[in-house]
Design an enzyme around this catalytic site. Structure first.
Site, PDB file in Angstrom:
ATOM      1  N   HIS A  81       1.072  -0.996   0.090  1.00 21.64           N
ATOM      2  CA  HIS A  81       0.119   0.076  -0.078  1.00 21.64           C
ATOM      3  C   HIS A  81       1.243   1.491  -0.140  1.00 21.64           C
ATOM      4  CE1 HIS A  81      -2.404  -2.628   1.975  1.00 21.64           C
ATOM      5  NE2 HIS A  81      -3.558  -1.881   1.517  1.00 21.64           N
ATOM      6  N   ASP A 110       2.157   1.969   3.284  1.00 17.18           N
ATOM      7  CA  ASP A 110       3.250   1.083   3.717  1.00 17.18           C
ATOM      8  C   ASP A 110       4.560   1.589   3.899  1.00 17.18           C
ATOM      9  OD1 ASP A 110       1.131  -0.483   4.281  1.00 17.18           O
ATOM     10  OD2 ASP A 110       1.258  -1.562   2.470  1.00 17.18           O
ATOM     11  N   GLU A 135     -10.269  -6.884  -4.773  1.00 20.76           N
ATOM     12  CA  GLU A 135     -10.264  -7.165  -3.700  1.00 20.76           C
ATOM     13  C   GLU A 135     -12.220  -7.705  -3.612  1.00 20.76           C
ATOM     14  OE1 GLU A 135      -6.752  -8.068  -1.479  1.00 20.76           O
ATOM     15  OE2 GLU A 135      -7.909  -9.400   0.123  1.00 20.76           O
ATOM     16  N   GLU A 180      -8.728 -13.209  -1.959  1.00 16.18           N
ATOM     17  CA  GLU A 180      -8.288 -13.846  -0.551  1.00 16.18           C
ATOM     18  C   GLU A 180      -9.097 -14.599  -0.161  1.00 16.18           C
ATOM     19  OE1 GLU A 180      -6.498 -10.816   2.048  1.00 16.18           O
ATOM     20  OE2 GLU A 180      -7.387 -11.978   3.427  1.00 16.18           O
ATOM     21  N   ASP A 212      -4.817 -13.467  -2.949  1.00 17.30           N
ATOM     22  CA  ASP A 212      -4.517 -13.554  -1.514  1.00 17.30           C
ATOM     23  C   ASP A 212      -4.531 -15.185  -1.086  1.00 17.30           C
ATOM     24  OD1 ASP A 212      -3.095 -11.319  -1.903  1.00 17.30           O
ATOM     25  OD2 ASP A 212      -4.579  -9.866  -0.290  1.00 17.30           O
ATOM     26  N   ASP A 261     -11.447 -11.718  10.993  1.00 17.76           N
ATOM     27  CA  ASP A 261     -10.040 -12.140   9.529  1.00 17.76           C
ATOM     28  C   ASP A 261      -8.579 -12.273  10.131  1.00 17.76           C
ATOM     29  OD1 ASP A 261      -8.872 -11.522   6.984  1.00 17.76           O
ATOM     30  OD2 ASP A 261      -9.122  -9.562   6.798  1.00 17.76           O
ATOM     31  N   ASP A 271      -6.047 -13.471   8.709  1.00 20.32           N
ATOM     32  CA  ASP A 271      -5.056 -13.205   8.083  1.00 20.32           C
ATOM     33  C   ASP A 271      -3.889 -13.690   8.231  1.00 20.32           C
ATOM     34  OD1 ASP A 271      -5.882 -11.234   6.069  1.00 20.32           O
ATOM     35  OD2 ASP A 271      -5.337  -9.795   7.670  1.00 20.32           O
ATOM     36  N   ASP A 277      -0.481 -12.872   2.042  1.00 24.19           N
ATOM     37  CA  ASP A 277      -1.620 -11.222   3.102  1.00 24.19           C
ATOM     38  C   ASP A 277      -1.384 -11.632   4.334  1.00 24.19           C
ATOM     39  OD1 ASP A 277      -2.708  -8.470   3.556  1.00 24.19           O
ATOM     40  OD2 ASP A 277      -4.492  -8.720   2.292  1.00 24.19           O
TER      41      ASP A 277
END
Ligand code: XLS
Ligand code: CA
Ligand code: CA
Length: 437
Positions: A102, A105, A233, A269, A297, A308, A310, A340
């Protein structure tokens, strides 16, 4: 490049019998599976935000716990540069061909958009140099239009056009940075593009706004000559009550309604599919069936937790099912398989990042090998083909060609009575899959 992960050498493939935790047991980038190498098939990517900027915070622990020596300098730009160096050291040692980010980031936001963009230019120049030095490529760029407080009520779907303008300006710049770094895709994830309460929401208006934003992005893509794929997404919720890009099917019909389908594909994802009440392979299949599966993802959720999480993928069934969809559509490129994913809060050492990615890459390598064998042997496809055989002859063929009428189908039933029963053989097919894993 040996500053932040000292003592860790380039991760090598050592084969299934290796007991070295810092070696691949299945991912052998140059080994061929079918007609392509594993590296070409899998196109692994490391997510900048989780691996290099994440702190391991959670709702009960707002302070960072990960040990991240690169994210310590008091000057934010120094921190950004150190982090970029750490990222490229990590990704090169891991041997992943891609990374993604991003805008926020890689470079911290300043007081004005002008100053923020200047900072971004500086960091993008550094990223460009490091990409050249290491050969690591950008899978996709994206814009973080959800963390800053201005986006509390959404970005493209914000009731205030001033915020819409901010989102547009931010995406414009992020697309330009992606182009500059030869990114192969650009992702739209609508983190806050949904609603919290219907009482204050004009849903139809918000969806029209979102479509406007995506049309503007398409126009800008053409204007700057970006040749990569634009990806949406899907995700159903969290932290919003509802996100408009709920799942693959919803996004596809949104794109169709607003005449955007030709310009976009989907980034699916795993964890978002499960949050929407689907399996990962379901959403992959929905996207692929429409010719719209663009990238993945690969991070999973936890079936016992409703958010989520991840997590890095380790489930061999899920990886095999995912690879079946990918192989059948002829590959995932120019998309890839992006992690991700974040290590658990307790896995705070930098070396845990290696363990996590090695596990994910090995899981998908195993999934790839199993899926290729299943396809080569026709182990499942033959059964499916036979199951639909009646549409390739007689009345079924007429139905599919569009020539049959209701009256004719009624006549057919009068003449032929009850159809023969056919078993779906689910258990047998599950056993077949097991024999390849
Ligand atoms: C968050 C999303 C996000 C997108 C990129 O849940 O997965 O990380 O992939 O904005
Ligand atoms: Ca994601
Ligand atoms: Ca996620």
């Amino acid at each position: 490049m040996n500053k932040f992960f000292k003592g860790i050498k380039k991760i090598k493939y050592e084969g299934p019998d290796s007991k070295n935790p810092l070696a691949f047991k299945h991912y052998n980038p140059r080994a061929k599976v079918g007609k392509k190498t594993m590296q070409e098939h899998l196109r692994f990517s490391v997510a900048y935000w989780h691996s290099f900027k994440g702190g391991g915070t959670d709702p009960f622990g707002p302070n960072p716990v990960y040990d991240r020596p690169w994210d310590q300098a008091s000057d934010p730009m120094q921190r950004a540069e150190d982090t970029m160096h750490a990222a490229f050291e990590f990704i090169s040692k891991l041997g992943a061909p891609f990374y993604c980010w991003h805008d926020r980031d890689i470079s911290p936001e300043a007081d004005t958009l002008r100053e923020t963009n200047k900072r971004l230019d500086k960091i993008v120049a550094l990223a460009g140099k490091l990409q050249k030095d290491t050969g690591v490529k950008l899978l996709w760029g994206t814009s973080n239009c959800f963390s800053h407080e201005r986006f509390t009520h959404g970005a493209g779907t914000n009731p205030d056009a001033h915020v819409f303008a901010w989102a547009a300006a931010q995406i414009k710049k992020a697309m330009e940075c992606t182009l500059e770094l030869k990114g192969q895709n650009y992702v739209f994830w609508g983190g806050r593009e949904g609603y919290s309460s219907l009482l204050n929401t004009n849903m139809a208006h918000e969806q029209d706004q979102m479509a406007r934003l995506l049309h503007l992005a398409v126009d800008h893509k053409k204007k700057i000559g970006f040749k990569g794929t634009l990806l949406v997404e899907p995700k159903p919720k969290e932290p919003t009550k509802h996100q408009y890009d709920y799942d693959a099917a919803t996004v596809l019909s949104f794109l169709r309604k607003y005449d955007l389908l030709d310009e976009f594909k989907l980034n699916i994802e795993a964890n978002h599919a499960t949050l929407a009440g689907h399996t990962f392979e379901h959403d992959l299949q929905v996207a692929s069936a429409d010719g719209k599966l663009g990238s993945i993802d690969a991070n999973r959720g936890d079936y016992l937790l409703g958010w989520d999480t991840d997590q890095f993928p380790t489930d061999l069934y899920s990886a095999t099912y995912a690879m079946l969809v990918i192989l059948k559509q002829g590959g995932i490129g120019p998309g890839g398989i992006n992690f991700d994913a974040k290590v658990r809060r307790g896995s705070f050492d930098p070396v845990d990042l290696f363990h996590a990615h090695i596990g994910g890459m090995d899981s998908f390598a195993r999934g790839l090998k199993s899926a290729q064998k299943i396809i080569d042997d026709g182990a499942i496809d033959g059964f499916i083909k036979e199951r639909y055989a009646s549409y390739r002859r007689g009345i079924g063929k007429k139905v599919m060609s569009g020539k049959a009428t209701f009256a004719e189908l009624e006549r057919y039933v009068h003449q032929n009575g009850e159809p023969e029963k056919m078993s779906g053989r689910e258990e047998m097919l599950e056993n077949v899959i097991n024999s390849y894993i």
